[in-house]
Design a protein around this motif. Structure first.
Motif, mmCIF file in Angstrom:
data_model
loop_
_atom_site.group_PDB
_atom_site.id
_atom_site.type_symbol
_atom_site.label_atom_id
_atom_site.label_comp_id
_atom_site.label_asym_id
_atom_site.label_seq_id
_atom_site.Cartn_x
_atom_site.Cartn_y
_atom_site.Cartn_z
ATOM 1 N N TYR A 1 0.823 -1.207 -0.094
ATOM 2 C CA TYR A 1 -0.013 0.007 -0.166
ATOM 3 C C TYR A 1 0.927 1.210 0.038
ATOM 4 O O TYR A 1 0.345 2.368 -0.289
ATOM 5 N N TYR A 2 2.225 1.197 0.148
ATOM 6 C CA TYR A 2 3.153 2.262 0.368
ATOM 7 C C TYR A 2 3.432 2.638 -1.258
ATOM 8 O O TYR A 2 4.332 3.383 -1.493
ATOM 9 N N GLN A 3 3.058 1.864 -2.110
ATOM 10 C CA GLN A 3 3.564 2.483 -3.707
ATOM 11 C C GLN A 3 2.722 3.304 -4.275
ATOM 12 O O GLN A 3 1.688 3.695 -3.714
ATOM 13 N N GLY B 1 -1.510 -5.206 -0.842
ATOM 14 C CA GLY B 1 -1.586 -5.709 0.418
ATOM 15 C C GLY B 1 -0.711 -5.157 1.534
ATOM 16 O O GLY B 1 0.087 -4.382 1.154
ATOM 17 N N ASP B 2 -0.648 -5.427 2.772
ATOM 18 C CA ASP B 2 0.212 -5.028 3.740
ATOM 19 C C ASP B 2 1.165 -6.287 3.755
ATOM 20 O O ASP B 2 1.064 -7.251 2.971
ATOM 21 N N SER B 3 2.019 -6.226 4.688
ATOM 22 C CA SER B 3 3.063 -7.105 4.658
ATOM 23 C C SER B 3 2.722 -8.658 5.048
ATOM 24 O O SER B 3 3.027 -9.349 4.244
ATOM 25 N N HIS C 1 13.248 -4.695 -0.403
ATOM 26 C CA HIS C 1 14.091 -5.982 -0.536
ATOM 27 C C HIS C 1 13.371 -6.974 0.622
ATOM 28 O O HIS C 1 13.363 -8.150 0.019
ATOM 29 N N PHE C 2 13.178 -6.749 1.765
ATOM 30 C CA PHE C 2 12.810 -7.929 2.695
ATOM 31 C C PHE C 2 11.429 -8.540 2.302
ATOM 32 O O PHE C 2 11.325 -9.700 2.394
ATOM 33 N N MET C 3 10.557 -7.561 1.648
ATOM 34 C CA MET C 3 9.471 -8.433 1.154
ATOM 35 C C MET C 3 9.654 -9.417 -0.044
ATOM 36 O O MET C 3 9.096 -10.541 -0.088
ATOM 37 N N SER D 1 10.920 -12.018 15.527
ATOM 38 C CA SER D 1 11.349 -11.025 14.560
ATOM 39 C C SER D 1 10.304 -10.585 13.691
ATOM 40 O O SER D 1 9.532 -11.239 13.177
ATOM 41 N N TYR D 2 10.303 -9.172 13.636
ATOM 42 C CA TYR D 2 9.341 -8.495 12.844
ATOM 43 C C TYR D 2 9.722 -8.790 11.294
ATOM 44 O O TYR D 2 11.012 -8.820 11.208
ATOM 45 N N ILE D 3 8.914 -9.091 10.582
ATOM 46 C CA ILE D 3 9.167 -9.403 9.045
ATOM 47 C C ILE D 3 10.009 -8.392 8.326
ATOM 48 O O ILE D 3 10.685 -8.825 7.339
ATOM 49 N N CYS E 1 6.742 -12.396 12.814
ATOM 50 C CA CYS E 1 5.643 -11.660 12.887
ATOM 51 C C CYS E 1 5.364 -10.294 12.104
ATOM 52 O O CYS E 1 6.564 -9.926 11.650
ATOM 53 N N THR E 2 4.135 -9.906 11.966
ATOM 54 C CA THR E 2 4.185 -8.523 11.099
ATOM 55 C C THR E 2 3.123 -7.591 12.216
ATOM 56 O O THR E 2 2.847 -8.126 13.180
ATOM 57 N N SER E 3 2.997 -6.249 11.725
ATOM 58 C CA SER E 3 2.193 -5.558 12.703
ATOM 59 C C SER E 3 0.832 -5.930 12.541
ATOM 60 O O SER E 3 0.064 -5.750 13.729
ATOM 61 N N ALA F 1 -3.358 5.258 13.636
ATOM 62 C CA ALA F 1 -1.860 5.426 13.716
ATOM 63 C C ALA F 1 -1.273 4.192 13.589
ATOM 64 O O ALA F 1 -1.909 2.906 14.021
ATOM 65 N N HIS F 2 -0.198 3.591 12.851
ATOM 66 C CA HIS F 2 0.496 2.546 12.656
ATOM 67 C C HIS F 2 1.568 2.213 13.983
ATOM 68 O O HIS F 2 1.934 3.250 14.492
ATOM 69 N N PRO F 3 1.442 0.896 14.474
ATOM 70 C CA PRO F 3 2.387 0.801 15.638
ATOM 71 C C PRO F 3 3.692 0.961 15.435
ATOM 72 O O PRO F 3 4.342 0.878 16.637
ATOM 73 N N GLU F 4 4.064 1.197 14.288
ATOM 74 C CA GLU F 4 5.650 1.590 14.148
ATOM 75 C C GLU F 4 6.075 2.806 14.866
ATOM 76 O O GLU F 4 7.181 3.459 14.888
ATOM 77 N N CYS F 5 4.767 3.856 15.085
ATOM 78 C CA CYS F 5 5.398 5.244 15.560
ATOM 79 C C CYS F 5 5.668 5.104 16.958
ATOM 80 O O CYS F 5 5.342 4.215 17.859
ATOM 81 N N GLY G 1 -3.406 0.509 14.521
ATOM 82 C CA GLY G 1 -3.328 -0.804 13.805
ATOM 83 C C GLY G 1 -2.595 -1.306 12.341
ATOM 84 O O GLY G 1 -2.007 -0.081 12.206
ATOM 85 N N SER G 2 -2.172 -2.241 12.259
ATOM 86 C CA SER G 2 -1.405 -2.521 10.771
ATOM 87 C C SER G 2 -2.180 -1.891 9.586
ATOM 88 O O SER G 2 -3.309 -1.248 9.773
ATOM 89 N N THR G 3 -1.433 -1.633 8.404
ATOM 90 C CA THR G 3 -1.894 -0.916 7.383
ATOM 91 C C THR G 3 -3.277 -1.485 6.925
ATOM 92 O O THR G 3 -4.315 -0.678 6.832
#
Ligand code: 13P
Ligand code: SF4
Length: 303
Positions: A20-22, A34-36, A57-59, A106-108, A122-124, A192-196, A208-210
């Protein structure tokens, strides 16, 4: 460009997956957005011969881990991630040695090498469920996102050891700008996304996640939303909720740094070039891939 991509896709049996960030034109042209978590599931289930991954890259690496026999292409090989880069495998390995009796979650958003050193990914979208799947008597390491880790400590009540990584996009949102926007748009729902950082999350109505943020827009009747994540998600929100207004929160630097500079490296031109030449292919050491698949499969089975 869209018809050229279509032609190349048919010729080579390609599926195009996009985060979704594209850029909007990439989201509109992709076979699946989609999200991760959704993208990793989609990558695991595809029967295409080639996966062109419009993400970072990690995706694309994750898609290769679950699909060793398929060709996985990334339009721009420089599309990295500050979280993945924060955990260089050698440093991560040395750090893990200090915590031998811990379960490593580990987060993805990490490299295949770091995944290979982990017990579960895991993912968010599923971090809480993944953490809760670990028996209460076990100690946990959570890496590489310190901010998601801090939020998860609060959510689950588990005392986890955190690696000190952050997402360069989500950590720089401006609290001052958020308060100003909240005062100006008093009926707006703050998503808000929990990476904040925590100073931002305390002002959110929903975290929540995206995909969870997108879903929340569809489930609520508010007319305005303040979006505290990468603004690429607004394209999808606006398209499916034409009567609503989405206000992106700026960063604390005054630049457009809330757009992920890595995600945005992918362009329609680079997609065409990668498909024409079948280049920018992700390759992995087979031993690393096999080790990284185990914690990834453990996640895919849980939720
Ligand atoms: P999700 O897609 O899991 O919401 O993660 C956001 C992100 O930063 C992806 O890099
Ligand atoms: Fe990495 Fe953050 Fe960009 Fe996602 S938004 S790819 S976590 S830098």
């Amino acid at each position: 460009m869209v018809s050229r991509i279509q032609e190349l896709k048919e010729k080579n049996n390609v599926v195009i997956l996009a985060h979704y960030y594209q850029e909007p034109e990439i989201q509109d042209m992709a076979d699946f957005v989609g999200d991760s978590l959704e993208l990793s599931r989609k990558a695991a289930g595809t029967d295409a011969d080639v996966i062109l991954f419009c993400g970072v890259h990690f995706m694309a690496e994750t898609a290769k881990i679950v699909n060793p026999s398929k060709k996985v292409l990334l339009p721009d090989m420089d599309a990295g991630c500050s979280l993945a880069d924060s955990a260089p495998p050698d440093k991560f390995k040395a750090w893990l040695e200090k915590y031998p009796d811990h379960v490593v979650i580990s987060y993805i958003n990490c490299s295949a090498d770091v995944k290979a050193m982990s017990d579960i990914i895991c993912t968010s979208a599923n971090a809480k469920k993944v953490i809760e799947s670990v028996p209460k008597n076990k100690k946990i390491i959570f890496a590489p996102d310190r901010l998601l880790g801090q939020y998860m400590i609060k959510e689950t009540g588990r005392d986890m050891v955190l690696w000190n990584g952050t997402c360069q996009v989500h950590e720089i949102f401006s609290e001052k700008a958020l308060i100003r926007l909240k005062v100006k748009h008093q009926q707006a729902l703050v998503l808000a996304h929990p990476e904040c950082d925590e100073n931002i999350l305390v002002h959110a109505d929903f975290i929540g996640s995206t995909s969870a943020l997108i879903k929340k827009v569809g489930q609520t009747s508010n007319k305005e939303y303040i979006i505290v994540t990468e603004p690429g998600v607004i394209h999808h929100m606006q398209k499916h909720n034409p009567g609503k207004e989405f206000i992106p929160l700026p960063s604390n630097t005054g630049c457009a740094c809330n757009e992920c500079p890595h995600m945005r490296l992918n362009t329609m031109e680079k997609i065409i070039s990668s498909l024409e030449n079948m280049d920018n292919e992700i390759t992995l050491d087979e031993q690393v891939r096999i080790k990284a698949l185990k914690p990834l499969n453990r996640m895919l089975k849980i939720v």
